[in-house]
Design a protein around this motif. Structure first.
Motif, mmCIF file in Angstrom:
data_model
loop_
_atom_site.group_PDB
_atom_site.id
_atom_site.type_symbol
_atom_site.label_atom_id
_atom_site.label_comp_id
_atom_site.label_asym_id
_atom_site.label_seq_id
_atom_site.Cartn_x
_atom_site.Cartn_y
_atom_site.Cartn_z
ATOM 1 N N UNK A 51 0.817 -1.216 0.000
ATOM 2 C CA UNK A 51 0.000 0.000 0.000
ATOM 3 C C UNK A 51 0.853 1.270 0.000
ATOM 4 N N UNK A 52 1.373 1.591 -1.156
ATOM 5 C CA UNK A 52 2.249 2.761 -1.295
ATOM 6 C C UNK A 52 1.476 4.080 -1.287
ATOM 7 N N UNK A 53 0.145 3.989 -1.214
ATOM 8 C CA UNK A 53 -0.646 5.221 -1.084
ATOM 9 C C UNK A 53 -0.298 5.924 0.213
ATOM 10 N N UNK A 54 0.205 5.153 1.177
ATOM 11 C CA UNK A 54 0.400 5.736 2.505
ATOM 12 C C UNK A 54 1.721 6.487 2.664
ATOM 13 N N UNK A 55 2.331 6.835 1.573
ATOM 14 C CA UNK A 55 3.495 7.718 1.627
ATOM 15 C C UNK A 55 3.015 9.175 1.709
ATOM 16 N N UNK A 56 3.914 10.089 2.119
ATOM 17 C CA UNK A 56 3.473 11.466 2.372
ATOM 18 C C UNK A 56 2.713 12.155 1.224
ATOM 19 N N UNK A 57 3.065 11.916 -0.032
ATOM 20 C CA UNK A 57 2.247 12.511 -1.103
ATOM 21 C C UNK A 57 1.494 11.430 -1.884
ATOM 22 N N UNK A 85 -9.689 0.915 -15.662
ATOM 23 C CA UNK A 85 -10.755 1.613 -14.918
ATOM 24 C C UNK A 85 -11.670 0.609 -14.224
ATOM 25 N N UNK A 86 -11.888 -0.487 -14.902
ATOM 26 C CA UNK A 86 -12.710 -1.556 -14.364
ATOM 27 C C UNK A 86 -12.016 -2.147 -13.111
ATOM 28 N N UNK A 87 -10.714 -2.408 -13.229
ATOM 29 C CA UNK A 87 -9.954 -2.950 -12.095
ATOM 30 C C UNK A 87 -9.966 -1.954 -10.935
ATOM 31 N N UNK A 88 -9.885 -0.672 -11.263
ATOM 32 C CA UNK A 88 -9.900 0.377 -10.240
ATOM 33 C C UNK A 88 -11.200 0.316 -9.443
ATOM 34 N N UNK A 89 -12.280 0.111 -10.172
ATOM 35 C CA UNK A 89 -13.589 0.028 -9.537
ATOM 36 C C UNK A 89 -13.688 -1.243 -8.681
ATOM 37 N N UNK A 90 -13.221 -2.355 -9.214
ATOM 38 C CA UNK A 90 -13.269 -3.630 -8.487
ATOM 39 C C UNK A 90 -12.479 -3.536 -7.183
ATOM 40 N N UNK A 91 -11.288 -2.948 -7.248
ATOM 41 C CA UNK A 91 -10.451 -2.849 -6.042
ATOM 42 C C UNK A 91 -11.090 -1.963 -4.983
ATOM 43 N N UNK A 92 -11.744 -0.900 -5.435
ATOM 44 C CA UNK A 92 -12.407 -0.029 -4.469
ATOM 45 C C UNK A 92 -13.560 -0.778 -3.818
ATOM 46 N N UNK A 93 -14.318 -1.519 -4.619
ATOM 47 C CA UNK A 93 -15.482 -2.233 -4.085
ATOM 48 C C UNK A 93 -15.107 -3.446 -3.256
ATOM 49 N N UNK A 143 -9.051 2.712 -2.849
ATOM 50 C CA UNK A 143 -9.220 3.563 -4.006
ATOM 51 C C UNK A 143 -7.823 3.973 -4.471
ATOM 52 N N UNK A 144 -7.513 3.672 -5.705
ATOM 53 C CA UNK A 144 -6.147 3.885 -6.179
ATOM 54 C C UNK A 144 -6.149 4.672 -7.463
#
Ligand SMILES: *Cc1c(COP(=O)(O)O)cnc(C)c1O
Ligand SMILES: [Zn+2]
Length: 564
Positions: free
Chosen positions: A101-107, A346-354, A359-360
């Motif tokens: 989960x690299x979203x959790x870096x400062x930016x 975009x489809x994968x993005x939606x699947x991962x969020x659901x 949300x990536x």
């Protein structure tokens, strides 16, 4: 700390001390030199001992980084969690699927690793200006860290970068130069600009910049440590663990090369036993590495006009990065390059969020789209350990993937002036009537029959994400029959393999009773059916979905068509 650091020329092997602002090999004029530390088992042992007392972020690997100590500008980069993706894994039939989960870096992106190391290396050298070309995320990250390091930054951005991202770069005080051209051309403009400036000015060169590559390998280091803890291997010969696959969306290839370099170092130090297979996923409209790989070329032909909405991945000319990646992949356990279309991403993005609540950004979703594609093509073994890199920056793409019905609106009449003094509340019937638009009076009723609670929950979530249904859940055959009789559901989703009364027996009983014979049934099963069993189901069920091999859209499509 990093006492043994030197750089080695990839062309002639010449070694010398590292200096951040020297780019060429003095011997052969080669342009690509990589950092070395004399990695050996003794260094591995020393690192293992020291590391126990350090916090979990990228600075714990300081012996293997080109700077000597945790810098003041750090905002705690790296040390991001590794999540077990149970639901997506179940949908794909993969037991050991993990998300870094690299979203959790400062930016919100893994670019912060390279930004902090680069900016502190420049600070130490007294270099006060830097130039880069970027498809967005590098610029955002370097903008933040250049501000902390008081370094003037010039960011050249191709015009296809979303304007929201450009503003985010500008807000840090970075000079944004918008170039109406491709990313590769923009890089050439930035390099020309850097050349014209006098004084010491640093030009970011992606894989060919030592701090950048060194920073990216820490993603691999962390995964190796985290997997050893989360998924310990019986009788393992090394203290840390290598995944079988590392999935990463590719633009310039910095992340993939960095991770490979990292694992090669860990292996030389005796900390892991192998290097993961790399699955490098590109956007189909800009996939030079995929084309070259499939044609068995060791040099990639540049894509001159990338055609993708996913600007982050628009490197048309990977240059020597591809050649090196391919060489290393062939020397190690292999791997592959694959592409995914914008729609698949975009489809994968939606699947991962659901499915995973994550949300990536579309660029990361490209890696997941590649995983889905490769799994369905049978290229991934169900027992393999897989890690996918995921970063943030969802905006501004939601508007592309959500349909028009993404929100309900509720309107209340304006409050009455006279009443407002005595009561701030609306009359209840007004609220109820406004809410009646949100909750239609009759939902379709669906019975989910499966002895595994996790499977019931997964099916429920898939359906809930797209429609309004009332659910009944049954954990065995008896409950299923009872629900069928008492509730008369509009549809039953039935597992075949259950203890005592299995799905076949449930079907027999439903058919035998006039009041339940017409309830449509979708069978979802993990069992490989024999021809005889398939015959038995024929005519009694509406459709058959194989667990681990169905995507949510298939289930949704079936359910929607049956409950209309
Ligand atoms: C930068 C980036 C990539 C591409 O990384 P490279 O190392 O340039 O190949 C992929 N995904 C995301 C989210 C990125 O920010
Ligand atoms: Zn050389």
């Amino acid at each position: 700390m990093s006492e043994n650091l030197y750089v080695e020329c990839l062309d002639c092997g010449y070694q010398e001390d590292y200096c951040p602002n020297e780019f060429y090999c003095p011997k052969c004029n080669g342009k690509w030199r990589i950092a070395r530390y004399g990695e050996n088992p003794a260094l591995g042992k020393k690192l293992l001992e020291r590391i126990q007392h350090r916090p979990f972020d990228l600075w714990r690997y300081i012996e293997l980084l080109p700077i000597k100590e945790r810098p003041d500008i750090s905002m705690s980069e790296g040390g991001t969690p590794l999540h077990h993706a149970k639901d997506l894994g179940m949908m794909l039939g993969l037991k050991n699927l993990y998300i870094k989960d690299e979203r959790q870096n400062p930016t919100n992106s893994f670019k912060d690793r390279q930004a902090v190391i680069t900016m502190s290396a420049l600070q130490k050298e007294g270099i006060n200006e830097a130039v880069l070309a970027s498809t967005g995320n590098v610029a955002i990250s370097y903008a933040a860290y250049s501000s902390r390091a008081s370094i003037k930054l010039w960011a050249f951005l191709p015009s296809l970068v979303p304007v929201e991202k450009m503003r985010e770069v500008a807000i840090y005080g970075t000079q944004v130069i918008k170039v109406t051209a491709s990313y590769d051309q923009t890089k050439a403009v930035a390099a020309q600009f850097a050349k014209q400036q006098t004084g010491s000015l640093y030009l970011e060169k992606g894989t060919q910049s030592v701090p950048t590559l060194e920073a990216m390998k820490t993603v691999g280091f962390e995964i190796a440590e985290q997997l050893a803890e989360k998924l310990p291997k019986e009788g393992a010969a090394t203290p840390w663990r290598t995944p079988d696959w590392y999935f990463q969306a590719l633009s310039g290839g910095v992340g993939a090369v960095g991770v490979m370099k990292g694992y090669r170092e860990l292996r030389r130090m005796g900390l892991v036993d192998s290097v993961p297979k790399i699955a490098g996923i590109q956007s189909a409209g800009c996939a030079p590495m995929v084309h070259a790989w499939k044609n068995n070329q060791d040099v990639a032909d540049p894509v001159l006009k990338p055609y993708t909405k996913i600007a982050t991945l628009a490197t048309g000319d990977p240059g020597r990065t591809y050649t090196l990646l391919r060489k290393w992949m062939l020397e190690e356990r292999g791997g592959t390059f694959e592409s995914a279309t914008d729609e698949e991403a975009f489809r994968a993005m939606h699947v991962l969020a659901e499915m995973e609540g994550m949300s990536m950004e579309p660029a990361s979703a490209v890696a997941f789209a590649g995983l889905i594609k490769m799994t369905r093509a049978g290229l991934i073994d169900p027992d393999e350990v897989i890690v996918v890199n995921c970063t943030g920056h969802t905006l501004p793409t939601e508007k592309i993937i959500l349909d028009k019905q993404w929100a309900h609106s509720v309107k209340l009449p304006a409050p009455n002036e006279d009443n407002a003094k005595t009561s701030t509340k609306y009359p209840e019937d007004g609220i109820l009537s406004a809410l009646s638009r949100v909750t239609p009076d009759k939902y379709s009723h669906i019975a989910i029959v499966d002895d595994h609670p996790h499977a019931r929950r997964l099916i429920r979530r898939i359906l809930q994400s797209q429609g309004e249904y009332t659910f009944y859940e049954a954990k065995n055959g008896e409950e299923a029959i009872q629900i069928a009789q008492e509730k008369q559901p509009d549809l039953m989703i039935l597992d075949l393999m259950m203890p005592k009364q299995d799905g076949f027996s449930v079907l027999d009983q439903l058919c035998a009773r006039p009041e339940t014979a017409s309830i449509p049934v979708i069978v979802v099963t993990a069992k490989e059916l024999t021809a005889q069993e398939k015959n038995h189901l024929q005519g009694r069920i509406h459709s058959l979905l194989q667990k681990g091999d169905f995507m949510d859209d298939e289930l949704l499509g079936e359910v929607k068509s049956l409950t209309k």
